[in-house]
Structures are given as C-alpha cells and as structure tokens.
Design a protein around this motif. Structure first.
Motif, PDB file in Angstrom:
ATOM      1  N   ARG A 103       0.826  -1.214   0.000  1.00  0.00           N
ATOM      2  CA  ARG A 103       0.000   0.000   0.000  1.00  0.00           C
ATOM      3  C   ARG A 103       0.856   1.257   0.000  1.00  0.00           C
ATOM      4  O   ARG A 103       0.548   2.218  -0.701  1.00  0.00           O
ATOM      5  CB  ARG A 103      -0.920   0.014   1.223  1.00  0.00           C
ATOM      6  CG  ARG A 103      -2.137  -0.811   1.047  1.00  0.00           C
ATOM      7  CD  ARG A 103      -3.121  -0.580   2.193  1.00  0.00           C
ATOM      8  NE  ARG A 103      -3.818  -1.825   2.414  1.00  0.00           N
ATOM      9  CZ  ARG A 103      -3.895  -2.457   3.567  1.00  0.00           C
ATOM     10  NH1 ARG A 103      -3.348  -1.959   4.641  1.00  0.00           N
ATOM     11  NH2 ARG A 103      -4.560  -3.585   3.666  1.00  0.00           N
ATOM     12  N   GLU A 104       1.903   1.257   0.782  1.00  0.00           N
ATOM     13  CA  GLU A 104       2.800   2.414   0.834  1.00  0.00           C
ATOM     14  C   GLU A 104       3.463   2.634  -0.529  1.00  0.00           C
ATOM     15  O   GLU A 104       3.571   3.771  -0.997  1.00  0.00           O
ATOM     16  CB  GLU A 104       3.859   2.237   1.924  1.00  0.00           C
ATOM     17  CG  GLU A 104       3.323   2.329   3.333  1.00  0.00           C
ATOM     18  CD  GLU A 104       2.651   3.665   3.607  1.00  0.00           C
ATOM     19  OE1 GLU A 104       3.197   4.719   3.213  1.00  0.00           O
ATOM     20  OE2 GLU A 104       1.571   3.662   4.217  1.00  0.00           O
ATOM     21  N   ALA A 105       3.890   1.549  -1.153  1.00  0.00           N
ATOM     22  CA  ALA A 105       4.513   1.667  -2.479  1.00  0.00           C
ATOM     23  C   ALA A 105       3.499   2.195  -3.498  1.00  0.00           C
ATOM     24  O   ALA A 105       3.827   3.034  -4.343  1.00  0.00           O
ATOM     25  CB  ALA A 105       5.074   0.319  -2.928  1.00  0.00           C
ATOM     26  N   ASP A 106       2.247   1.709  -3.424  1.00  0.00           N
ATOM     27  CA  ASP A 106       1.198   2.193  -4.330  1.00  0.00           C
ATOM     28  C   ASP A 106       0.920   3.675  -4.110  1.00  0.00           C
ATOM     29  O   ASP A 106       0.750   4.427  -5.075  1.00  0.00           O
ATOM     30  CB  ASP A 106      -0.090   1.393  -4.137  1.00  0.00           C
ATOM     31  CG  ASP A 106      -0.029   0.016  -4.767  1.00  0.00           C
ATOM     32  OD1 ASP A 106       0.871  -0.200  -5.611  1.00  0.00           O
ATOM     33  OD2 ASP A 106      -0.878  -0.824  -4.421  1.00  0.00           O
ATOM     34  N   LYS A 107       0.852   4.093  -2.854  1.00  0.00           N
ATOM     35  CA  LYS A 107       0.629   5.516  -2.569  1.00  0.00           C
ATOM     36  C   LYS A 107       1.731   6.369  -3.172  1.00  0.00           C
ATOM     37  O   LYS A 107       1.471   7.413  -3.773  1.00  0.00           O
ATOM     38  CB  LYS A 107       0.569   5.753  -1.054  1.00  0.00           C
ATOM     39  CG  LYS A 107      -0.706   5.324  -0.405  1.00  0.00           C
ATOM     40  CD  LYS A 107      -0.650   5.625   1.082  1.00  0.00           C
ATOM     41  CE  LYS A 107      -1.849   5.071   1.825  1.00  0.00           C
ATOM     42  NZ  LYS A 107      -1.739   5.294   3.272  1.00  0.00           N
ATOM     43  N   ARG A 153       3.681   5.560  -5.702  1.00  0.00           N
ATOM     44  CA  ARG A 153       3.578   5.477  -7.160  1.00  0.00           C
ATOM     45  C   ARG A 153       2.495   6.413  -7.674  1.00  0.00           C
ATOM     46  O   ARG A 153       2.686   7.140  -8.650  1.00  0.00           O
ATOM     47  CB  ARG A 153       3.273   4.026  -7.551  1.00  0.00           C
ATOM     48  CG  ARG A 153       3.738   3.665  -8.929  1.00  0.00           C
ATOM     49  CD  ARG A 153       3.589   2.172  -9.242  1.00  0.00           C
ATOM     50  NE  ARG A 153       4.315   1.335  -8.299  1.00  0.00           N
ATOM     51  CZ  ARG A 153       3.766   0.343  -7.588  1.00  0.00           C
ATOM     52  NH1 ARG A 153       2.496   0.054  -7.703  1.00  0.00           N
ATOM     53  NH2 ARG A 153       4.491  -0.366  -6.766  1.00  0.00           N
ATOM     54  N   TRP A 154       1.326   6.413  -7.009  1.00  0.00           N
ATOM     55  CA  TRP A 154       0.235   7.287  -7.428  1.00  0.00           C
ATOM     56  C   TRP A 154       0.593   8.758  -7.248  1.00  0.00           C
ATOM     57  O   TRP A 154       0.222   9.596  -8.075  1.00  0.00           O
ATOM     58  CB  TRP A 154      -1.043   6.955  -6.654  1.00  0.00           C
ATOM     59  CG  TRP A 154      -1.750   5.754  -7.211  1.00  0.00           C
ATOM     60  CD1 TRP A 154      -1.854   4.540  -6.631  1.00  0.00           C
ATOM     61  CD2 TRP A 154      -2.422   5.664  -8.462  1.00  0.00           C
ATOM     62  NE1 TRP A 154      -2.552   3.688  -7.443  1.00  0.00           N
ATOM     63  CE2 TRP A 154      -2.919   4.346  -8.577  1.00  0.00           C
ATOM     64  CE3 TRP A 154      -2.654   6.542  -9.501  1.00  0.00           C
ATOM     65  CZ2 TRP A 154      -3.627   3.907  -9.677  1.00  0.00           C
ATOM     66  CZ3 TRP A 154      -3.372   6.105 -10.604  1.00  0.00           C
ATOM     67  CH2 TRP A 154      -3.844   4.808 -10.691  1.00  0.00           C
ATOM     68  N   LYS A 201       1.926  13.844  -9.913  1.00  0.00           N
ATOM     69  CA  LYS A 201       2.857  14.951 -10.138  1.00  0.00           C
ATOM     70  C   LYS A 201       3.223  15.052 -11.626  1.00  0.00           C
ATOM     71  O   LYS A 201       3.239  16.145 -12.197  1.00  0.00           O
ATOM     72  CB  LYS A 201       4.110  14.749  -9.300  1.00  0.00           C
ATOM     73  CG  LYS A 201       5.098  15.871  -9.406  1.00  0.00           C
ATOM     74  CD  LYS A 201       6.312  15.617  -8.534  1.00  0.00           C
ATOM     75  CE  LYS A 201       7.338  16.716  -8.742  1.00  0.00           C
ATOM     76  NZ  LYS A 201       8.571  16.431  -8.013  1.00  0.00           N
ATOM     77  N   GLU A 202       3.501  13.919 -12.259  1.00  0.00           N
ATOM     78  CA  GLU A 202       3.832  13.920 -13.689  1.00  0.00           C
ATOM     79  C   GLU A 202       2.657  14.418 -14.519  1.00  0.00           C
ATOM     80  O   GLU A 202       2.842  15.184 -15.468  1.00  0.00           O
ATOM     81  CB  GLU A 202       4.232  12.520 -14.139  1.00  0.00           C
ATOM     82  CG  GLU A 202       5.583  12.074 -13.644  1.00  0.00           C
ATOM     83  CD  GLU A 202       5.926  10.652 -14.070  1.00  0.00           C
ATOM     84  OE1 GLU A 202       5.264  10.103 -14.983  1.00  0.00           O
ATOM     85  OE2 GLU A 202       6.853  10.078 -13.492  1.00  0.00           O
ATOM     86  N   LEU A 203       1.452  13.996 -14.161  1.00  0.00           N
ATOM     87  CA  LEU A 203       0.261  14.447 -14.878  1.00  0.00           C
ATOM     88  C   LEU A 203       0.084  15.953 -14.746  1.00  0.00           C
ATOM     89  O   LEU A 203      -0.218  16.639 -15.730  1.00  0.00           O
ATOM     90  CB  LEU A 203      -0.972  13.722 -14.346  1.00  0.00           C
ATOM     91  CG  LEU A 203      -2.293  14.094 -14.995  1.00  0.00           C
ATOM     92  CD1 LEU A 203      -2.273  13.750 -16.478  1.00  0.00           C
ATOM     93  CD2 LEU A 203      -3.433  13.385 -14.296  1.00  0.00           C
ATOM     94  N   GLN A 204       0.292  16.475 -13.561  1.00  0.00           N
ATOM     95  CA  GLN A 204       0.177  17.923 -13.354  1.00  0.00           C
ATOM     96  C   GLN A 204       1.207  18.681 -14.189  1.00  0.00           C
ATOM     97  O   GLN A 204       0.910  19.721 -14.771  1.00  0.00           O
ATOM     98  CB  GLN A 204       0.325  18.258 -11.867  1.00  0.00           C
ATOM     99  CG  GLN A 204       0.051  19.693 -11.543  1.00  0.00           C
ATOM    100  CD  GLN A 204      -1.363  20.100 -11.896  1.00  0.00           C
ATOM    101  OE1 GLN A 204      -2.304  19.343 -11.733  1.00  0.00           O
ATOM    102  NE2 GLN A 204      -1.508  21.304 -12.400  1.00  0.00           N
ATOM    103  N   GLU A 205       2.436  18.152 -14.255  1.00  0.00           N
ATOM    104  CA  GLU A 205       3.477  18.786 -15.067  1.00  0.00           C
ATOM    105  C   GLU A 205       3.094  18.776 -16.538  1.00  0.00           C
ATOM    106  O   GLU A 205       3.285  19.777 -17.246  1.00  0.00           O
ATOM    107  CB  GLU A 205       4.807  18.070 -14.864  1.00  0.00           C
ATOM    108  CG  GLU A 205       5.441  18.318 -13.510  1.00  0.00           C
ATOM    109  CD  GLU A 205       6.677  17.461 -13.255  1.00  0.00           C
ATOM    110  OE1 GLU A 205       7.022  16.620 -14.112  1.00  0.00           O
ATOM    111  OE2 GLU A 205       7.285  17.629 -12.182  1.00  0.00           O
ATOM    112  N   LEU A 206       2.536  17.664 -17.019  1.00  0.00           N
ATOM    113  CA  LEU A 206       2.099  17.581 -18.419  1.00  0.00           C
ATOM    114  C   LEU A 206       0.970  18.571 -18.704  1.00  0.00           C
ATOM    115  O   LEU A 206       0.974  19.240 -19.746  1.00  0.00           O
ATOM    116  CB  LEU A 206       1.648  16.166 -18.759  1.00  0.00           C
ATOM    117  CG  LEU A 206       2.742  15.125 -18.922  1.00  0.00           C
ATOM    118  CD1 LEU A 206       2.135  13.741 -19.068  1.00  0.00           C
ATOM    119  CD2 LEU A 206       3.621  15.443 -20.119  1.00  0.00           C
TER     120      LEU A 206
END
Length: 99
Positions: free
Chosen positions: A33-37, A39-40, A45-50
């Motif tokens: 769950r921590e890894a998924d959080k 990753r999301w 962040k990448e989506l916001q930059e795009l």
C-alpha cells in the motif's frame, strides 16, 4: 522480560504457522500500500506537469499564430502594392511607347 518472550513464543505455538503467515501477509500488504501511494503520488505529479506544459504550449501558440496572421496580411498588402505599381509602370510605358 523472559516472561514476555515466553508468552510470545507460547502465543506463536498456539496460533501455529497461520499466525506467522498472517503477520507476514499483513506486513506485505502494508508495504504494498505504501509503495502504491508513492507510485500514485509520482504519477499525479507527472500528470500535473504535463497539464501545465500543455497549458503553456496553448498560451504560446495563440500569440505565435496571431503573428503569422499579421505577417501574412502585410505580405498580401505588399503584393497588392507591387501589382498596382506594375500596372502603373505598364500604363506609363504604353503612353511613352517604350514597349
């Protein structure tokens, strides 16, 4: 302290292998769950930059295209003036008999 260790060992013996497996599975789920959080969060962040880059490209495109439109209008005006001048030169040449 020895009583705590003895109690823990006794508890593990009573629960058997299932208790250990359950503990390991819960720990793995928590880690996943921590890894998924994380990753999301990275994807967000990448989506916001795009999105920001696309917005910036759109904002820059409008002035760029407006400049092209202005240059095209100037070129049409110059071409029209050149055509008018060529017509006047042709008229003057015919009057003077140069052609």
């Amino acid at each position: 302290m020895d009583g705590n260790v003895f109690g823990l060992v006794l508890l593990l013996l009573i629960l058997g292998g299932n208790g250990v497996d359950s503990f390991v599975r819960n720990r793995q789920r928590h880690t996943d769950r921590e890894a998924d959080k994380q990753r999301w969060a990275t994807l967000a962040k990448e989506l916001q930059e795009l999105k920001s880059k696309l917005d910036l490209d759109y904002l820059l495109r409008e002035p760029h295209m407006a400049e092209h439109k202005k240059i095209n209008e100037q070129m049409r005006e110059l071409a029209q003036r050149m055509t008018d001048n060529e017509k006047q030169i042709a008229k003057i040449s015919q009057r003077r008999g140069w052609e």
